[in-house]
Design an enzyme around this catalytic site. Structure first.
Site, PDB file in Angstrom:
ATOM      1  N   THR A   1     -18.397   0.381  12.243  1.00  0.00           N
ATOM      2  CA  THR A   1     -18.016  -0.450  13.382  1.00  0.00           C
ATOM      3  C   THR A   1     -17.049   0.310  14.293  1.00  0.00           C
ATOM      4  O   THR A   1     -15.830   0.259  14.122  1.00  0.00           O
ATOM      5  CB  THR A   1     -17.361  -1.754  12.905  1.00  0.00           C
ATOM      6  OG1 THR A   1     -16.315  -1.427  11.962  1.00  0.00           O
ATOM      7  CG2 THR A   1     -18.374  -2.639  12.208  1.00  0.00           C
TER       8      THR A   1
ATOM      9  N   ARG B   1      -9.894  -5.343  21.144  1.00  0.00           N
ATOM     10  CA  ARG B   1      -8.516  -5.058  21.526  1.00  0.00           C
ATOM     11  C   ARG B   1      -8.426  -4.770  23.019  1.00  0.00           C
ATOM     12  O   ARG B   1      -9.439  -4.525  23.682  1.00  0.00           O
ATOM     13  CB  ARG B   1      -7.976  -3.869  20.735  1.00  0.00           C
ATOM     14  CG  ARG B   1      -8.123  -4.034  19.228  1.00  0.00           C
ATOM     15  CD  ARG B   1      -7.469  -2.911  18.469  1.00  0.00           C
ATOM     16  NE  ARG B   1      -7.623  -3.093  17.024  1.00  0.00           N
ATOM     17  CZ  ARG B   1      -6.816  -2.568  16.111  1.00  0.00           C
ATOM     18  NH1 ARG B   1      -5.805  -1.801  16.490  1.00  0.00           N
ATOM     19  NH2 ARG B   1      -7.012  -2.794  14.835  1.00  0.00           N
TER      20      ARG B   1
ATOM     21  N   GLU C   1      -7.190  -1.926  25.012  1.00  0.00           N
ATOM     22  CA  GLU C   1      -6.754  -0.550  24.837  1.00  0.00           C
ATOM     23  C   GLU C   1      -7.674   0.377  25.618  1.00  0.00           C
ATOM     24  O   GLU C   1      -8.818   0.020  25.924  1.00  0.00           O
ATOM     25  CB  GLU C   1      -6.772  -0.161  23.350  1.00  0.00           C
ATOM     26  CG  GLU C   1      -8.154  -0.246  22.723  1.00  0.00           C
ATOM     27  CD  GLU C   1      -8.174   0.041  21.229  1.00  0.00           C
ATOM     28  OE1 GLU C   1      -7.118   0.377  20.668  1.00  0.00           O
ATOM     29  OE2 GLU C   1      -9.272  -0.080  20.623  1.00  0.00           O
TER      30      GLU C   1
ATOM     31  N   VAL D   1      -2.752   5.712   7.964  1.00  0.00           N
ATOM     32  CA  VAL D   1      -2.820   6.292   6.616  1.00  0.00           C
ATOM     33  C   VAL D   1      -4.206   6.044   6.013  1.00  0.00           C
ATOM     34  O   VAL D   1      -4.816   4.995   6.215  1.00  0.00           O
ATOM     35  CB  VAL D   1      -1.749   5.661   5.703  1.00  0.00           C
ATOM     36  CG1 VAL D   1      -1.732   6.341   4.337  1.00  0.00           C
ATOM     37  CG2 VAL D   1      -0.384   5.753   6.354  1.00  0.00           C
TER      38      VAL D   1
ATOM     39  N   LEU E   1     -10.383   4.730   8.584  1.00  0.00           N
ATOM     40  CA  LEU E   1     -11.148   5.638   7.737  1.00  0.00           C
ATOM     41  C   LEU E   1     -11.522   4.975   6.413  1.00  0.00           C
ATOM     42  O   LEU E   1     -12.673   5.090   5.945  1.00  0.00           O
ATOM     43  CB  LEU E   1     -10.361   6.926   7.485  1.00  0.00           C
ATOM     44  CG  LEU E   1     -11.109   8.004   6.702  1.00  0.00           C
ATOM     45  CD1 LEU E   1     -12.441   8.348   7.354  1.00  0.00           C
ATOM     46  CD2 LEU E   1     -10.253   9.260   6.554  1.00  0.00           C
TER      47      LEU E   1
ATOM     48  N   ASP F   1      10.466  -7.124  -3.396  1.00  0.00           N
ATOM     49  CA  ASP F   1       9.201  -7.623  -2.848  1.00  0.00           C
ATOM     50  C   ASP F   1       9.105  -9.126  -3.097  1.00  0.00           C
ATOM     51  O   ASP F   1       9.671  -9.635  -4.066  1.00  0.00           O
ATOM     52  CB  ASP F   1       8.007  -6.912  -3.494  1.00  0.00           C
ATOM     53  CG  ASP F   1       6.795  -6.862  -2.579  1.00  0.00           C
ATOM     54  OD1 ASP F   1       6.492  -5.786  -2.041  1.00  0.00           O
ATOM     55  OD2 ASP F   1       6.160  -7.925  -2.384  1.00  0.00           O
ATOM     56  N   ASN F   2       8.368  -9.813  -2.221  1.00  0.00           N
ATOM     57  CA  ASN F   2       8.164 -11.254  -2.404  1.00  0.00           C
ATOM     58  C   ASN F   2       6.690 -11.608  -2.574  1.00  0.00           C
ATOM     59  O   ASN F   2       6.322 -12.782  -2.483  1.00  0.00           O
ATOM     60  CB  ASN F   2       8.754 -12.033  -1.218  1.00  0.00           C
ATOM     61  CG  ASN F   2       8.034 -11.751   0.099  1.00  0.00           C
ATOM     62  OD1 ASN F   2       7.265 -10.788   0.196  1.00  0.00           O
ATOM     63  ND2 ASN F   2       8.284 -12.562   1.107  1.00  0.00           N
TER      64      ASN F   2
ATOM     65  N   TYR G   1       0.819  -1.214   0.000  1.00  0.00           N
ATOM     66  CA  TYR G   1       0.000   0.000   0.000  1.00  0.00           C
ATOM     67  C   TYR G   1       0.855   1.267   0.000  1.00  0.00           C
ATOM     68  O   TYR G   1       0.772   2.092  -0.921  1.00  0.00           O
ATOM     69  CB  TYR G   1      -0.910  -0.056   1.232  1.00  0.00           C
ATOM     70  CG  TYR G   1      -1.752   1.172   1.495  1.00  0.00           C
ATOM     71  CD1 TYR G   1      -2.493   1.779   0.494  1.00  0.00           C
ATOM     72  CD2 TYR G   1      -1.845   1.686   2.786  1.00  0.00           C
ATOM     73  CE1 TYR G   1      -3.293   2.882   0.758  1.00  0.00           C
ATOM     74  CE2 TYR G   1      -2.633   2.790   3.065  1.00  0.00           C
ATOM     75  CZ  TYR G   1      -3.360   3.390   2.058  1.00  0.00           C
ATOM     76  OH  TYR G   1      -4.144   4.479   2.323  1.00  0.00           O
TER      77      TYR G   1
ATOM     78  N   SER H   1       0.312  -4.495  20.601  1.00  0.00           N
ATOM     79  CA  SER H   1       0.109  -5.783  19.939  1.00  0.00           C
ATOM     80  C   SER H   1       1.471  -6.383  19.649  1.00  0.00           C
ATOM     81  O   SER H   1       2.504  -5.712  19.764  1.00  0.00           O
ATOM     82  CB  SER H   1      -0.666  -5.608  18.623  1.00  0.00           C
ATOM     83  OG  SER H   1       0.155  -4.975  17.648  1.00  0.00           O
TER      84      SER H   1
ATOM     85  N   THR I   1       5.953   3.112  13.599  1.00  0.00           N
ATOM     86  CA  THR I   1       4.537   3.347  13.867  1.00  0.00           C
ATOM     87  C   THR I   1       4.365   4.144  15.148  1.00  0.00           C
ATOM     88  O   THR I   1       5.102   3.954  16.118  1.00  0.00           O
ATOM     89  CB  THR I   1       3.763   2.021  13.991  1.00  0.00           C
ATOM     90  OG1 THR I   1       2.438   2.286  14.471  1.00  0.00           O
ATOM     91  CG2 THR I   1       4.441   1.060  14.955  1.00  0.00           C
TER      92      THR I   1
ATOM     93  N   LYS J   1       7.881  -3.611  15.965  1.00  0.00           N
ATOM     94  CA  LYS J   1       8.395  -2.301  15.568  1.00  0.00           C
ATOM     95  C   LYS J   1       9.296  -1.712  16.645  1.00  0.00           C
ATOM     96  O   LYS J   1      10.295  -1.032  16.343  1.00  0.00           O
ATOM     97  CB  LYS J   1       7.231  -1.351  15.281  1.00  0.00           C
ATOM     98  CG  LYS J   1       6.405  -1.720  14.065  1.00  0.00           C
ATOM     99  CD  LYS J   1       7.157  -1.423  12.772  1.00  0.00           C
ATOM    100  CE  LYS J   1       6.220  -1.453  11.576  1.00  0.00           C
ATOM    101  NZ  LYS J   1       6.876  -1.058  10.331  1.00  0.00           N
TER     102      LYS J   1
ATOM    103  N   TYR K   1       2.496  -7.052  16.744  1.00  0.00           N
ATOM    104  CA  TYR K   1       2.997  -6.249  15.621  1.00  0.00           C
ATOM    105  C   TYR K   1       3.724  -5.010  16.134  1.00  0.00           C
ATOM    106  O   TYR K   1       4.848  -4.713  15.718  1.00  0.00           O
ATOM    107  CB  TYR K   1       1.846  -5.847  14.701  1.00  0.00           C
ATOM    108  CG  TYR K   1       2.118  -4.578  13.939  1.00  0.00           C
ATOM    109  CD1 TYR K   1       3.040  -4.553  12.890  1.00  0.00           C
ATOM    110  CD2 TYR K   1       1.483  -3.386  14.272  1.00  0.00           C
ATOM    111  CE1 TYR K   1       3.315  -3.372  12.209  1.00  0.00           C
ATOM    112  CE2 TYR K   1       1.741  -2.219  13.587  1.00  0.00           C
ATOM    113  CZ  TYR K   1       2.662  -2.208  12.563  1.00  0.00           C
ATOM    114  OH  TYR K   1       2.941  -1.045  11.899  1.00  0.00           O
ATOM    115  N   HIS K   2       3.077  -4.246  16.998  1.00  0.00           N
ATOM    116  CA  HIS K   2       3.705  -3.033  17.520  1.00  0.00           C
ATOM    117  C   HIS K   2       4.986  -3.353  18.287  1.00  0.00           C
ATOM    118  O   HIS K   2       5.951  -2.594  18.241  1.00  0.00           O
ATOM    119  CB  HIS K   2       2.716  -2.273  18.403  1.00  0.00           C
ATOM    120  CG  HIS K   2       1.556  -1.687  17.658  1.00  0.00           C
ATOM    121  ND1 HIS K   2       0.292  -2.231  17.719  1.00  0.00           N
ATOM    122  CD2 HIS K   2       1.473  -0.620  16.822  1.00  0.00           C
ATOM    123  CE1 HIS K   2      -0.531  -1.512  16.955  1.00  0.00           C
ATOM    124  NE2 HIS K   2       0.165  -0.533  16.397  1.00  0.00           N
TER     125      HIS K   2
END
Length: 406
Positions: free
Chosen positions: A253, A326, A328, A211, A239, A31-32, A11, A179, A144, A185, A181-182
């Protein structure tokens, strides 16, 4: 400049590669195709019909006369990555080649592990490749804002000066990731800081907000260059997701009370921020951090904005408050600094009514491709499970059945 874009089929990566090429930089993509594989795994597809990467690059060259070189392989494979760095000898490498979804990383143990292996090992490989083959190369890494969490103090850009028991120091801003993921990072950030310290590498960590949008000037040149527009419950950003929900008459949602506040930016600002970082590299030994966003909104605020925009188009837009999957804070203080990129020359595209109308128009144009079953959240932070694995197995079985039927 000679610039490598890792994850250039994704993206942010696709929009960035085209933008930099249009500005006269020599661009290569690594890229793969794993982002496309994740769509197949999840039984989802981008709202917009994207072409195969090789075809996209041919269209770009035909339209502009500019060639973007392609290297197909995995950044977790050091031999492949180092060969790509050696072949291109980049002045800057932009690292987008990571699993970027918090929900994906929270599906189950397997997805948490694969996220951290892909992200942390890929970044480590890149640091070693730069050290060994292109030590003056500037690493621009997509981080992030989620690394910081939601502290009850103002968020600085990467570092904070503190006083403790009469002594003062500047230290990395405390991390409170939300998470696996976070967390990956955060590990990346620490590895980059350490590599810059001991090897005198130069790096910029772009802690990006959420984004939105899909259109840039370059992407808009031809339908064959169209970018992703993810809306599903795993990869869809809020968004974009709300716009698609409004377009197909699905309630928006909102998780919990909707007070979750984050930084946001238009994808056109993403590509400009990356270029500004490349044109103004850090010094050897410096790992600097920029907070890359332009505005702050709560989830409830965004839902109300989409509701108003949808009603102007004759759409019936309702808002549902769902139990938050989540872990949070649903109401919290949030004030993050974000001045350094503006100081370098960023002129933000703010979320105006006309821009929101443009997003809605894209969602409406392609709404026949939307799958309403992907709207409700199915990944729980509190009870990770393997429902996605089961769905993937069913998809694989269908493919095998179709293959045998031929």
């Amino acid at each position: 400049m000679n610039i490598g874009v890792l994850g250039g089929d994704g993206y942010c990566g696709w929009a960035t590669a085209l933008y930099l090429s249009s500005k006269g930089h020599a661009v290569s993509i690594v890229d793969n195709y794993i982002r496309r594989q994740w769509d197949h795994e999840l039984g989802a597809q981008t709202l917009t019909p994207i072409r195969p990467l090789a075809e996209r690059l041919r269209i770009w060259q035909k339209l502009t006369g500019k060639q973007i070189e392609l290297f197909v392989g995995d950044v977790t494979d050091y031999d492949f990555l180092s060969s790509a760095i050696e072949a291109t000898q980049p002045d800057a490498v932009i690292h987008f080649a990571e699993q970027r979804s918090a929900p994906y990383s929270m599906i189950d143990r397997k997805h948490a592990v694969s996220t951290q292996v892909n992200n942390v090992v890929g970044t480590l490989n890149l640091l070693f490749a730069i050290r060994d083959l292109q030590p003056d190369c500037h690493l621009v890494k997509l981080g992030t804002m989620g690394e910081y969490g939601t502290p009850n103090i103002d968020i600085e850009e990467g570092y904070i000066e503190i006083e403790h028991e009469g002594r003062r120091d500047v230290v990395p801003f405390p991390k409170q990731p939300g998470s696996f993921y976070h967390l990956s990072k955060v590990h990346d950030s620490h590895n980059m800081m350490f590599a810059c310290k001991i090897w005198k590498l130069r790096a910029t960590d772009l802690n990006q907000g959420v984004v939105y949008g899909t259109v840039t000037n370059e992407v808009d040149l031809d339908d064959g260059l169209i970018n992703r527009f993810d809306y599903d419950d795993v990869f869809g950003t809020v968004l974009n997701r709300f716009c698609v929900q409004a377009a197909i008459d699905h309630p928006l949602t909102v998780y919990g009370r909707g007070g979750q506040t984050r930084g946001f930016l238009d994808i056109r600002d993403t590509v400009r921020c990356v270029e500004l970082a490349c044109l103004n590299p850090s010094t050897p030994g410096e790992c600097r951090v920029y907070n890359q966003f332009t505005e702050q909104f709560s989830v409830a605020e965004l839902a109300r904005m989409v509701q108003v925009a949808g009603k102007k188009m004759g759409l019936k837009v309702e808002i549902d408050h769902l139990p938050d999957p989540r872990v949070e804070a649903e109401e919290h203080y949030y004030n993050a600094k974000h001045s350094k990129l503006v100081d370098l020359g960023l002129q933000p595209h703010l979320l105006s009514d006309s821009l929101l109308d443009s997003l809605m128009n894209i969602a409406v144009k392609y709404r026949d491709r939307a799958d309403s079953s992907l709207m409700l959240p199915k990944v729980s932070w509190r009870e990770p499970h393997s429902y996605r694995k089961e769905r993937s197995s069913q998809s694989e079985a269908a493919v095998i059945s179709m293959t045998h039927a031929k």
